[in-house]
Scaffold this motif. Structure first.
Motif, PDB file in Angstrom:
ATOM      1  N   ALA A  29       1.759  30.173   3.381  1.00  0.00           N
ATOM      2  CA  ALA A  29       1.648  31.099   2.256  1.00  0.00           C
ATOM      3  C   ALA A  29       2.331  32.425   2.591  1.00  0.00           C
ATOM      4  CB  ALA A  29       0.186  31.320   1.898  1.00  0.00           C
ATOM      5  N   GLN A  30       2.287  32.802   3.856  1.00  0.00           N
ATOM      6  CA  GLN A  30       2.934  34.048   4.278  1.00  0.00           C
ATOM      7  C   GLN A  30       4.447  33.969   4.091  1.00  0.00           C
ATOM      8  OE1 GLN A  30       2.016  35.270   8.261  1.00  0.00           O
ATOM      9  NE2 GLN A  30       3.162  37.168   8.088  1.00  0.00           N
ATOM     10  N   ASN A  31       5.058  32.849   4.490  1.00  0.00           N
ATOM     11  CA  ASN A  31       6.507  32.696   4.307  1.00  0.00           C
ATOM     12  C   ASN A  31       6.878  32.662   2.827  1.00  0.00           C
ATOM     13  OD1 ASN A  31       7.188  32.736   6.996  1.00  0.00           O
ATOM     14  ND2 ASN A  31       7.196  30.516   7.208  1.00  0.00           N
ATOM     15  N   LEU A  32       6.065  32.009   2.021  1.00  0.00           N
ATOM     16  CA  LEU A  32       6.324  31.970   0.589  1.00  0.00           C
ATOM     17  C   LEU A  32       6.148  33.360  -0.020  1.00  0.00           C
ATOM     18  CD1 LEU A  32       7.225  29.957  -1.513  1.00  0.00           C
ATOM     19  CD2 LEU A  32       4.842  29.452  -1.984  1.00  0.00           C
ATOM     20  N   SER A  33       5.213  34.130   0.488  1.00  0.00           N
ATOM     21  CA  SER A  33       5.007  35.498   0.028  1.00  0.00           C
ATOM     22  C   SER A  33       6.213  36.374   0.345  1.00  0.00           C
ATOM     23  CB  SER A  33       3.754  36.085   0.664  1.00  0.00           C
ATOM     24  OG  SER A  33       3.579  37.420   0.259  1.00  0.00           O
ATOM     25  N   VAL A  34       6.809  36.171   1.510  1.00  0.00           N
ATOM     26  CA  VAL A  34       8.019  36.916   1.884  1.00  0.00           C
ATOM     27  C   VAL A  34       9.132  36.622   0.879  1.00  0.00           C
ATOM     28  CG1 VAL A  34       9.848  37.092   3.634  1.00  0.00           C
ATOM     29  CG2 VAL A  34       7.450  37.118   4.327  1.00  0.00           C
ATOM     30  N   LEU A  35       9.254  35.368   0.470  1.00  0.00           N
ATOM     31  CA  LEU A  35      10.253  35.010  -0.541  1.00  0.00           C
ATOM     32  C   LEU A  35       9.898  35.655  -1.879  1.00  0.00           C
ATOM     33  CD1 LEU A  35      12.680  33.367  -1.564  1.00  0.00           C
ATOM     34  CD2 LEU A  35      11.102  31.472  -1.955  1.00  0.00           C
ATOM     35  N   LYS A  36       8.652  35.545  -2.287  1.00  0.00           N
ATOM     36  CA  LYS A  36       8.211  36.051  -3.587  1.00  0.00           C
ATOM     37  C   LYS A  36       8.437  37.545  -3.733  1.00  0.00           C
ATOM     38  CE  LYS A  36       4.043  37.149  -4.913  1.00  0.00           C
ATOM     39  NZ  LYS A  36       2.663  37.246  -5.280  1.00  0.00           N
ATOM     40  N   THR A  37       8.231  38.286  -2.655  1.00  0.00           N
ATOM     41  CA  THR A  37       8.385  39.738  -2.715  1.00  0.00           C
ATOM     42  C   THR A  37       9.830  40.200  -2.529  1.00  0.00           C
ATOM     43  OG1 THR A  37       7.851  39.927  -0.368  1.00  0.00           O
ATOM     44  CG2 THR A  37       6.034  40.183  -1.950  1.00  0.00           C
ATOM     45  N   LYS A  41      15.496  36.881   3.818  1.00  0.00           N
ATOM     46  CA  LYS A  41      16.933  36.996   4.029  1.00  0.00           C
ATOM     47  C   LYS A  41      17.647  35.686   3.702  1.00  0.00           C
ATOM     48  CE  LYS A  41      16.744  41.172   5.575  1.00  0.00           C
ATOM     49  NZ  LYS A  41      17.080  42.233   4.661  1.00  0.00           N
ATOM     50  N   ALA A  42      16.892  34.589   3.653  1.00  0.00           N
ATOM     51  CA  ALA A  42      17.495  33.275   3.393  1.00  0.00           C
ATOM     52  C   ALA A  42      16.410  32.320   2.918  1.00  0.00           C
ATOM     53  CB  ALA A  42      18.132  32.732   4.675  1.00  0.00           C
ATOM     54  N   ILE A  43      16.851  31.228   2.320  1.00  0.00           N
ATOM     55  CA  ILE A  43      15.944  30.146   1.959  1.00  0.00           C
ATOM     56  C   ILE A  43      16.688  28.842   2.178  1.00  0.00           C
ATOM     57  CG2 ILE A  43      16.581  30.273  -0.487  1.00  0.00           C
ATOM     58  CD1 ILE A  43      13.722  29.286  -1.131  1.00  0.00           C
ATOM     59  N   ARG A  44      16.015  27.877   2.759  1.00  0.00           N
ATOM     60  CA  ARG A  44      16.619  26.565   2.977  1.00  0.00           C
ATOM     61  C   ARG A  44      16.733  25.859   1.634  1.00  0.00           C
ATOM     62  NH1 ARG A  44      15.509  23.404   7.922  1.00  0.00           N
ATOM     63  NH2 ARG A  44      15.723  24.915   9.590  1.00  0.00           N
ATOM     64  N   ILE A  51      10.445  23.542  -4.212  1.00  0.00           N
ATOM     65  CA  ILE A  51       9.836  24.516  -5.118  1.00  0.00           C
ATOM     66  C   ILE A  51      10.233  24.210  -6.557  1.00  0.00           C
ATOM     67  CG2 ILE A  51       9.858  26.953  -5.816  1.00  0.00           C
ATOM     68  CD1 ILE A  51      10.092  27.646  -2.805  1.00  0.00           C
ATOM     69  N   CYS A  52      11.508  23.940  -6.777  1.00  0.00           N
ATOM     70  CA  CYS A  52      11.992  23.642  -8.130  1.00  0.00           C
ATOM     71  C   CYS A  52      11.387  22.344  -8.665  1.00  0.00           C
ATOM     72  CB  CYS A  52      13.517  23.568  -8.153  1.00  0.00           C
ATOM     73  SG  CYS A  52      14.302  25.186  -7.971  1.00  0.00           S
ATOM     74  N   ALA A  53      11.243  21.346  -7.803  1.00  0.00           N
ATOM     75  CA  ALA A  53      10.660  20.071  -8.238  1.00  0.00           C
ATOM     76  C   ALA A  53       9.204  20.262  -8.639  1.00  0.00           C
ATOM     77  CB  ALA A  53      10.785  19.034  -7.131  1.00  0.00           C
ATOM     78  N   ILE A  54       8.461  21.003  -7.846  1.00  0.00           N
ATOM     79  CA  ILE A  54       7.035  21.212  -8.118  1.00  0.00           C
ATOM     80  C   ILE A  54       6.837  22.073  -9.368  1.00  0.00           C
ATOM     81  CG2 ILE A  54       4.936  22.297  -7.232  1.00  0.00           C
ATOM     82  CD1 ILE A  54       6.109  21.463  -4.391  1.00  0.00           C
ATOM     83  N   LEU A  55       7.639  23.119  -9.501  1.00  0.00           N
ATOM     84  CA  LEU A  55       7.497  24.024 -10.637  1.00  0.00           C
ATOM     85  C   LEU A  55       8.273  23.555 -11.867  1.00  0.00           C
ATOM     86  CD1 LEU A  55       7.702  27.490  -8.823  1.00  0.00           C
ATOM     87  CD2 LEU A  55       5.665  26.268  -9.607  1.00  0.00           C
TER      88      LEU A  55
END
Length: 86
Positions: A29-37, A41-44, A51-55
């Protein structure tokens, strides 16, 4: 930063919590929070794909580009590579 992360908007539209998405995707959740905020610096691509499949959304629903007021300056190496491509 010219890349805007709209993950919180998409999560709210889907009525899903960050912790739930993190558990399903298989990241903390912490890594996802870093993305959300917007501090990431990068995302695999495989993480973005999950994320796109789930959402049930497109990457463009999560990520947007908004140009900064300051122009991007290219290094001389980058400028040469760009001119070589033309």
């Amino acid at each position: 930063m010219p890349i805007i992360v709209n993950l919180d908007v998409v999560l709210a539209q889907r009525k899903m919590r960050l912790n739930t998405l993190a558990a399903i995707v298989g990241i903390t959740a912490q890594n996802l929070s870093v993305l959300k905020t917007g501090r990431a610096k990068a995302i695999r691509f495989d993480t973005l794909e999950k994320i796109c499949a789930i959402l049930e959304c497109q990457p463009g629903d999560i990520l947007a580009y908004s140009p900064d007021t300051a122009p991007v300056s290219l290094s001389s190496t980058d400028q040469k590579e760009l001119s070589d491509e033309e």
